[in-house]
Write a protein that holds these residues in place. Structure first.
Motif, PDB file in Angstrom:
ATOM      1  N   GLY A   1     -34.630  44.205 -88.265  1.00  0.00           N
ATOM      2  CA  GLY A   1     -35.162  45.384 -88.948  1.00  0.00           C
ATOM      3  C   GLY A   1     -34.090  46.155 -89.679  1.00  0.00           C
ATOM      4  O   GLY A   1     -33.809  45.883 -90.834  1.00  0.00           O
ATOM      5  N   ARG A   2     -33.452  47.108 -89.016  1.00  0.00           N
ATOM      6  CA  ARG A   2     -32.448  47.945 -89.677  1.00  0.00           C
ATOM      7  C   ARG A   2     -31.080  47.279 -89.792  1.00  0.00           C
ATOM      8  O   ARG A   2     -30.175  47.812 -90.429  1.00  0.00           O
ATOM      9  CB  ARG A   2     -32.308  49.285 -88.969  1.00  0.00           C
ATOM     10  N   ARG A   3     -30.938  46.104 -89.153  1.00  0.00           N
ATOM     11  CA  ARG A   3     -29.681  45.365 -89.263  1.00  0.00           C
ATOM     12  C   ARG A   3     -29.970  43.876 -89.185  1.00  0.00           C
ATOM     13  O   ARG A   3     -31.021  43.437 -88.727  1.00  0.00           O
ATOM     14  CB  ARG A   3     -28.687  45.773 -88.181  1.00  0.00           C
ATOM     15  N   PHE A   4     -28.980  43.119 -89.608  1.00  0.00           N
ATOM     16  CA  PHE A   4     -29.027  41.666 -89.546  1.00  0.00           C
ATOM     17  C   PHE A   4     -27.938  41.258 -88.557  1.00  0.00           C
ATOM     18  O   PHE A   4     -26.848  41.834 -88.561  1.00  0.00           O
ATOM     19  CB  PHE A   4     -28.740  41.099 -90.944  1.00  0.00           C
ATOM     20  N   ALA A   5     -28.219  40.315 -87.686  1.00  0.00           N
ATOM     21  CA  ALA A   5     -27.232  39.893 -86.687  1.00  0.00           C
ATOM     22  C   ALA A   5     -27.047  38.384 -86.733  1.00  0.00           C
ATOM     23  O   ALA A   5     -27.975  37.643 -87.050  1.00  0.00           O
ATOM     24  CB  ALA A   5     -27.671  40.318 -85.290  1.00  0.00           C
ATOM     25  N   VAL A   6     -25.839  37.963 -86.421  1.00  0.00           N
ATOM     26  CA  VAL A   6     -25.538  36.545 -86.238  1.00  0.00           C
ATOM     27  C   VAL A   6     -24.918  36.429 -84.859  1.00  0.00           C
ATOM     28  O   VAL A   6     -24.007  37.184 -84.513  1.00  0.00           O
ATOM     29  CB  VAL A   6     -24.564  36.022 -87.317  1.00  0.00           C
ATOM     30  N   GLU A   7     -25.429  35.500 -84.059  1.00  0.00           N
ATOM     31  CA  GLU A   7     -24.863  35.314 -82.723  1.00  0.00           C
ATOM     32  C   GLU A   7     -24.407  33.875 -82.548  1.00  0.00           C
ATOM     33  O   GLU A   7     -25.035  32.947 -83.059  1.00  0.00           O
ATOM     34  CB  GLU A   7     -25.834  35.730 -81.627  1.00  0.00           C
ATOM     35  N   ALA A   8     -23.288  33.740 -81.852  1.00  0.00           N
ATOM     36  CA  ALA A   8     -22.778  32.416 -81.489  1.00  0.00           C
ATOM     37  C   ALA A   8     -23.299  32.085 -80.102  1.00  0.00           C
ATOM     38  O   ALA A   8     -23.349  32.948 -79.226  1.00  0.00           O
ATOM     39  CB  ALA A   8     -21.254  32.417 -81.493  1.00  0.00           C
ATOM     40  N   ARG A   9     -23.686  30.847 -79.909  1.00  0.00           N
ATOM     41  CA  ARG A   9     -24.123  30.404 -78.584  1.00  0.00           C
ATOM     42  C   ARG A   9     -22.995  29.602 -77.958  1.00  0.00           C
ATOM     43  O   ARG A   9     -22.585  28.574 -78.487  1.00  0.00           O
ATOM     44  CB  ARG A   9     -25.402  29.582 -78.696  1.00  0.00           C
ATOM     45  N   LEU A  10     -22.483  30.112 -76.846  1.00  0.00           N
ATOM     46  CA  LEU A  10     -21.396  29.468 -76.115  1.00  0.00           C
ATOM     47  C   LEU A  10     -21.876  29.149 -74.707  1.00  0.00           C
ATOM     48  O   LEU A  10     -22.365  30.036 -74.004  1.00  0.00           O
ATOM     49  CB  LEU A  10     -20.180  30.395 -76.020  1.00  0.00           C
ATOM     50  N   GLN A  11     -21.732  27.912 -74.287  1.00  0.00           N
ATOM     51  CA  GLN A  11     -22.058  27.531 -72.912  1.00  0.00           C
ATOM     52  C   GLN A  11     -20.754  27.522 -72.121  1.00  0.00           C
ATOM     53  O   GLN A  11     -19.824  26.802 -72.473  1.00  0.00           O
ATOM     54  CB  GLN A  11     -22.730  26.147 -72.877  1.00  0.00           C
ATOM     55  N   THR A  12     -20.685  28.336 -71.070  1.00  0.00           N
ATOM     56  CA  THR A  12     -19.462  28.413 -70.266  1.00  0.00           C
ATOM     57  C   THR A  12     -19.694  27.792 -68.891  1.00  0.00           C
ATOM     58  O   THR A  12     -20.833  27.722 -68.418  1.00  0.00           O
ATOM     59  CB  THR A  12     -18.993  29.877 -70.080  1.00  0.00           C
ATOM     60  N   ASP A  13     -18.604  27.380 -68.284  1.00  0.00           N
ATOM     61  CA  ASP A  13     -18.704  26.781 -66.943  1.00  0.00           C
ATOM     62  C   ASP A  13     -18.859  27.838 -65.858  1.00  0.00           C
ATOM     63  O   ASP A  13     -19.365  27.549 -64.787  1.00  0.00           O
ATOM     64  CB  ASP A  13     -17.490  25.901 -66.656  1.00  0.00           C
ATOM     65  N   ARG A  14     -18.469  29.078 -66.119  1.00  0.00           N
ATOM     66  CA  ARG A  14     -18.506  30.120 -65.092  1.00  0.00           C
ATOM     67  C   ARG A  14     -19.639  31.124 -65.247  1.00  0.00           C
ATOM     68  O   ARG A  14     -20.094  31.699 -64.258  1.00  0.00           O
ATOM     69  CB  ARG A  14     -17.173  30.879 -65.081  1.00  0.00           C
ATOM     70  N   PHE A  15     -20.068  31.375 -66.486  1.00  0.00           N
ATOM     71  CA  PHE A  15     -21.015  32.463 -66.728  1.00  0.00           C
ATOM     72  C   PHE A  15     -22.303  32.014 -67.408  1.00  0.00           C
ATOM     73  O   PHE A  15     -23.094  32.856 -67.823  1.00  0.00           O
ATOM     74  CB  PHE A  15     -20.354  33.554 -67.573  1.00  0.00           C
ATOM     75  N   GLY A  16     -22.510  30.723 -67.524  1.00  0.00           N
ATOM     76  CA  GLY A  16     -23.692  30.242 -68.225  1.00  0.00           C
ATOM     77  C   GLY A  16     -23.545  30.451 -69.718  1.00  0.00           C
ATOM     78  O   GLY A  16     -22.453  30.370 -70.268  1.00  0.00           O
ATOM     79  N   GLU A  17     -24.657  30.766 -70.384  1.00  0.00           N
ATOM     80  CA  GLU A  17     -24.605  30.969 -71.830  1.00  0.00           C
ATOM     81  C   GLU A  17     -24.236  32.412 -72.153  1.00  0.00           C
ATOM     82  O   GLU A  17     -24.796  33.347 -71.588  1.00  0.00           O
ATOM     83  CB  GLU A  17     -25.949  30.623 -72.467  1.00  0.00           C
ATOM     84  N   VAL A  18     -23.288  32.575 -73.055  1.00  0.00           N
ATOM     85  CA  VAL A  18     -22.921  33.898 -73.567  1.00  0.00           C
ATOM     86  C   VAL A  18     -23.134  33.880 -75.075  1.00  0.00           C
ATOM     87  O   VAL A  18     -22.980  32.851 -75.721  1.00  0.00           O
ATOM     88  CB  VAL A  18     -21.476  34.310 -73.201  1.00  0.00           C
ATOM     89  N   ARG A  19     -23.508  35.035 -75.610  1.00  0.00           N
ATOM     90  CA  ARG A  19     -23.858  35.124 -77.032  1.00  0.00           C
ATOM     91  C   ARG A  19     -23.205  36.330 -77.701  1.00  0.00           C
ATOM     92  O   ARG A  19     -23.833  37.378 -77.869  1.00  0.00           O
ATOM     93  CB  ARG A  19     -25.373  35.212 -77.190  1.00  0.00           C
TER      94      ARG A  19
END
Length: 141
Positions: free
Chosen positions: A43-61
Motif C-alpha cells: 500500500g503506502r510502501r513497496f518492500a523486497v525481502e530476502a528468504r534465508l534458510q538458517t540452521d539455527r533459526f529457521g527461515e529469516v526474511r
C-alpha cells in the motif's frame, strides 16, 4: 553491566557477502542459504525481502522498504535475540531484474541480553533500597 558493554563492542562481528540463489554462507556460528527474493506491495510502501534458510533459526526474511517520497530504501533487519548473542540479518542490495542474488550483512552482537538483565537488576536494587530507607524513617518519626 560494564563487562557486557565491553564485550558487546569488542567482540561484535559484522560481515557482508553477495549470495546467489542456492548458495550457502557460514559466518558467526550461523549457516544460511539464500533462497531468493520476493516483492511485496504494502500500500503506502513497496518492500523486497530476502528468504534465508538458517540452521539455527529457521527461515529469516530481512527486508528493504521503498517509500515513494524517499530516494533510498530503508533496511528493515530481521533480529534474532538469544541469551548469548543478538543476530541482525540485513538485506543490503539485490538483483532487480531476476532476483538471482542478494547482498546480505550479518551483525552478531554478544551479551546484549545480559545488559538488559543487569539494567533490570540495578533498577530493582535501587527501588528496593529506596523503599527500605523510607520505611525506616517513618518508623523512627
Amino acid at each position: 553491566m560494564g563487562l557486557a558493554i565491553a564485550f558487546s563492542q569488542t567482540y561484535r562481528l559484522e560481515s557482508e557477502k553477495t549470495l546467489h540463489r542456492g548458495e550457502a554462507w557460514e559466518v558467526g556460528g550461523v549457516r544460511m542459504e539464500f533462497q531468493g527474493v520476493r516483492a511485496l506491495d504494502e500500500g503506502r510502501r513497496f518492500a523486497v525481502e530476502a528468504r534465508l534458510q538458517t540452521d539455527r533459526f529457521g527461515e529469516v526474511r530481512p527486508r528493504l522498504h521503498f517509500y515513494p517520497q524517499m530516494n533510498s530504501p530503508l533496511p528493515a533487519p530481521k533480529v534474532v535475540y538469544t541469551p548469548g548473542n543478538d543476530y541482525y540479518f540485513l538485506l543490503m542490495d539485490f538483483d532487480r531484474e531476476k532476483g538471482e542474488w542478494a547482498s546480505i550483512r550479518l551483525i552478531v552482537t554478544p551479551l546484549v541480553f545480559w545488559m538488559w538483565v543487569a539494567g533490570g537488576l540495578m533498577a530493582l536494587g535501587t527501588f528496593t533500597s529506596s523503599g527500605r530507607r523510607r520505611g525506616a524513617r517513618s518508623l523512627r518519626g
